[in-house]
Design an enzyme around this catalytic site. Structure first.
Site, short mmCIF file in Angstrom:
data_model
loop_
_atom_site.label_atom_id
_atom_site.label_comp_id
_atom_site.label_asym_id
_atom_site.label_seq_id
_atom_site.Cartn_x
_atom_site.Cartn_y
_atom_site.Cartn_z
N ARG A 111 39.89 46.00 61.81
CA ARG A 111 39.28 47.13 62.52
C ARG A 111 38.63 46.65 63.80
NH1 ARG A 111 35.21 50.18 59.03
NH2 ARG A 111 34.98 48.44 57.59
N TYR B 44 41.73 47.63 41.14
CA TYR B 44 40.69 46.76 41.71
C TYR B 44 40.30 45.67 40.70
CZ TYR B 44 36.02 45.64 43.68
OH TYR B 44 34.91 45.02 44.21
N GLY C 78 33.14 45.13 56.67
CA GLY C 78 32.78 46.04 55.58
C GLY C 78 31.28 46.01 55.31
N GLN C 79 30.90 46.41 54.12
CA GLN C 79 29.47 46.50 53.79
C GLN C 79 28.77 45.14 53.85
OE1 GLN C 79 28.63 47.82 49.76
NE2 GLN C 79 26.44 48.07 50.15
N LEU C 80 29.49 44.07 53.49
CA LEU C 80 28.81 42.78 53.31
C LEU C 80 29.02 41.76 54.43
CD1 LEU C 80 29.52 42.22 49.50
CD2 LEU C 80 27.71 43.54 50.59
N ASP D 66 38.60 40.94 60.95
CA ASP D 66 38.96 42.17 60.26
C ASP D 66 40.16 42.76 61.00
OD1 ASP D 66 38.81 44.84 58.90
OD2 ASP D 66 36.88 44.11 58.23
N1 LIG Z 1 29.97 46.01 48.05
C1 LIG Z 1 29.89 45.83 46.73
O1 LIG Z 1 29.13 46.53 46.03
C2 LIG Z 1 30.71 44.78 46.08
C3 LIG Z 1 31.65 44.07 46.78
N2 LIG Z 1 32.41 43.10 46.14
C4 LIG Z 1 33.43 42.39 46.87
O2 LIG Z 1 32.91 41.85 48.08
C5 LIG Z 1 33.90 41.91 49.11
C6 LIG Z 1 33.34 42.63 50.31
O3 LIG Z 1 32.98 43.92 49.90
P1 LIG Z 1 32.58 45.06 50.94
O4 LIG Z 1 32.12 44.49 52.22
O5 LIG Z 1 31.68 45.98 50.19
O6 LIG Z 1 33.99 45.78 51.13
P2 LIG Z 1 34.37 46.92 52.18
O7 LIG Z 1 35.35 47.82 51.54
O8 LIG Z 1 33.15 47.50 52.77
O9 LIG Z 1 35.11 46.06 53.32
C7 LIG Z 1 36.37 45.49 53.12
C8 LIG Z 1 36.96 45.15 54.48
O10 LIG Z 1 38.29 44.67 54.28
C9 LIG Z 1 39.03 45.03 55.40
N3 LIG Z 1 40.48 45.00 55.15
C10 LIG Z 1 41.25 45.90 54.50
N4 LIG Z 1 42.54 45.53 54.57
C11 LIG Z 1 42.58 44.36 55.26
C12 LIG Z 1 43.63 43.49 55.67
N5 LIG Z 1 44.91 43.75 55.40
N6 LIG Z 1 43.30 42.38 56.37
C13 LIG Z 1 42.01 42.10 56.67
N7 LIG Z 1 41.00 42.89 56.32
C14 LIG Z 1 41.27 44.01 55.62
C15 LIG Z 1 38.55 46.46 55.72
O11 LIG Z 1 38.85 46.79 57.06
C16 LIG Z 1 37.06 46.36 55.43
O12 LIG Z 1 36.31 46.13 56.59
C17 LIG Z 1 35.13 42.61 48.49
O13 LIG Z 1 36.06 41.64 48.10
C18 LIG Z 1 34.56 43.31 47.27
O14 LIG Z 1 35.50 43.41 46.25
C19 LIG Z 1 32.27 42.85 44.81
C20 LIG Z 1 31.37 43.55 44.08
C21 LIG Z 1 30.46 44.51 44.65
C1 LIG Z 2 30.88 47.00 42.02
C2 LIG Z 2 31.96 46.94 43.01
O1 LIG Z 2 32.80 46.08 42.93
C3 LIG Z 2 32.05 47.97 44.07
N1 LIG Z 2 30.78 48.32 44.63
C4 LIG Z 2 32.70 49.22 43.52
O2 LIG Z 2 31.94 50.08 43.04
O3 LIG Z 2 33.93 49.31 43.52
#
Ligand SMILES: NC(=O)C1=CN([C@@H]2O[C@H](COP(=O)(O)OP(=O)(O)OC[C@H]3O[C@@H](n4cnc5c(N)ncnc54)[C@H](O)[C@@H]3O)[C@@H](O)[C@H]2O)C=CC1
Ligand SMILES: CC(=O)[C@H](N)C(=O)O
Length: 419
Positions: free
Chosen positions: A136, A241, A111-113, A134
């Site tokens: 994907r 969420y 994902g993004q992080l 992941d």
């Molecule tokens: N990006 C942000 O602004 C923020 C992110 N977070 C948290 O940080 C974490 C990472 O965030 P992002 O990278 O932005 O999320 P993202 O949505 O970009 O990536 C999430 C990943 O989870 C994977 N996924 C979905 N279902 C799955 C499964 N059954 N098994 C394994 N993987 C699965 C997806 O394929 C995706 O690559 C999340 O828990 C999010 O809640 C918290 C606050 C802000």
């Molecule tokens: C702040 C978060 O958790 C995320 N970027 C969202 O907007 O859902």
């Protein structure tokens, strides 16, 4: 803490494992049935049908990586697919050197992080000590940058096998459906964000792992103090969420007190990154504006111009994650911390971008779902406990953020045009 509570009780653990053999099949059947029932309900409810438009929009939007994954999850998450990754897992484990470094597994790493975090941790602990996972398919450059393994967090046995075969000691749990995508598919968000978390907690407790689970500004709601929002206050979020993240915070802290699980959690603000796309959240506009500003000189914002939200540049977020994971246990007076860097509105962000790109035209076309979510979230985040306990300090404020994003995306698009 008494010794009997110090560890995940072996009997509990054995029982749990035994039960899982049977329960997982029944649970899968139940989940499949539930999924059908909820899909039926979902198609019948007009309000929810309206939300599906958001999902479709997100699916078509080029920035939204998560929709692809959401579709993929629907296909694989409830299937009785068993692990094909045993050989992969042991392949990765042979290359580990025997040092004191943690052996890290990152779930939801595409994902993004996740990719950025893997890069940072690999620099510190060695390439082969950090496994990205992941559901994907990884892009070529990610696949060749270090160990990658398939892992569906809803498949408990698969997770356990990876942890055991690779002698994992740290687990960073990034898999999730974010706020907007979660509202568009509540059953899937519930499965991934809540059922998946239960698997992660049990595996981490059974195998004595240090566990990092990110929470979010979205774990607060309209009845929380919003300006500023402290660590401890009313948390009644109105999104699946947010509800799932409050659940994660509470379950992690409970496992810490009950079983001695080394659970660490940061509530991230909206994260802004140049080389990875957000996965369908409410704060996504603050990434998209940079791409559109550089590529087309026009940006249509889906939040009102005066919507103030806490935000952070990705480098600060990933460094905070490493710092809290490395923090000596005696410095942690809590297990869940707010972290923050800046707060701004779309109008303030646009004005800062216009200092560099004066021709940028910004228009507003409000998405009611995202706007309602944003209106219930913190405007400013109080992260004084993180700053006092383990010396958290951000590096990027708004001007540095804008400069860095434009430099990165600008040079990237020049390379693309030249080639
Ligand atoms: N990006 C942000 O602004 C923020 C992110 N977070 C948290 O940080 C974490 C990472 O965030 P992002 O990278 O932005 O999320 P993202 O949505 O970009 O990536 C999430 C990943 O989870 C994977 N996924 C979905 N279902 C799955 C499964 N059954 N098994 C394994 N993987 C699965 C997806 O394929 C995706 O690559 C999340 O828990 C999010 O809640 C918290 C606050 C802000
Ligand atoms: C702040 C978060 O958790 C995320 N970027 C969202 O907007 O859902």
């Amino acid at each position: 803490m008494s010794t009997q509570h110090n560890q995940f009780d072996r009997r509990d653990s054995a029982l749990l494992k035994e039960q899982r053999g049977e329960a997982s099949y029944t649970a899968r059947k139940r989940d499949t049935l539930l999924s059908f029932q909820l899909t039926y309900w979902y198609l019948k409810m007009p309000v929810v049908r309206a939300l599906s438009k958001v999902a479709k929009k997100a699916l078509l939007a080029p920035v939204c990586g998560c929709q692809v994954s959401a579709v993929a999850v629907r296909h694989v998450s409830f299937s009785p697919r068993q692990v094909t990754s045993a050989s992969d897992a042991s392949f990765h484990s042979v290359s580990f050197s025997e040092t004191d470094h943690p052996k890290v597994l990152i779930t939801g790493g595409l994902g993004q992080l996740g990719v950025g975090l893997a890069k940072l941790l690999r620099k510190r602990f060695g390439k082969n000590n950090v496994i990205l996972s992941d559901i994907r398919k990884p892009p070529t450059h990610v696949f060749h940058s270090g160990p990658f393994i398939y892992s569906d967090i809803l498949d408990y046995k698969n997770l356990r096998e990876i942890v055991v075969n690779n002698r994992i000691t740290w687990l960073v749990h990034y898999s999730a459906l974010l706020s907007a995508v979660g509202e568009a598919n509540v059953p899937l968000a519930r499965a991934v964000n809540i059922t998946g978390l239960h698997n992660i907690l049990d595996i981490a407790a059974e195998h004595g792992l240090r566990l990092f689970v990110p929470s979010t500004i979205g774990a607060f709601g309209p009845t929380s103090p919003r300006n500023p929002t402290p660590d401890l206050c009313v948390q009644r979020p109105r999104t699946i969420y947010g509800v799932s993240k409050v659940h994660a915070e509470l379950m992690g802290e409970y496992y810490h007190h009950r079983y001695g699980l080394d659970f660490r959690c940061l509530r991230y603000p909206g994260i802004i990154s140049a080389d990875s796309q957000p996965g369908g959240g409410t704060t996504d506009y603050a990434v998209q504006i940079f791409h559109d500003a550089v590529k087309t000189g026009k940006f249509e914002c889906n939040l009102k111009p005066d919507t103030r939200l806490p935000m952070m540049y990705i480098d600060d977020c990933l460094r905070a994650t490493l710092e809290v994971m490395e923090a000596p246990v005696e410095t942690l007076s809590m297990r869940t911390y707010n972290i923050n860097a800046m707060s701004f509105t779309p109008d303030e962000l646009a004005q800062e971008v216009q200092k560099q790109l004066p021709d940028l035209q910004v228009t507003y076309n409000i998405d009611p779902v995202r706007q309602a979510i944003a209106d219930s979230w913190p405007m400013n985040f109080d992260d004084s406990n993180a700053r006092n306990d383990w010396s958290w300090k951000h590096d990027y404020d708004l001007p540095e953020l804008v400069q860095t994003m434009l430099n990165f995306i600008g040079s990237d698009s020049q390379v693309a045009q030249a080639s």
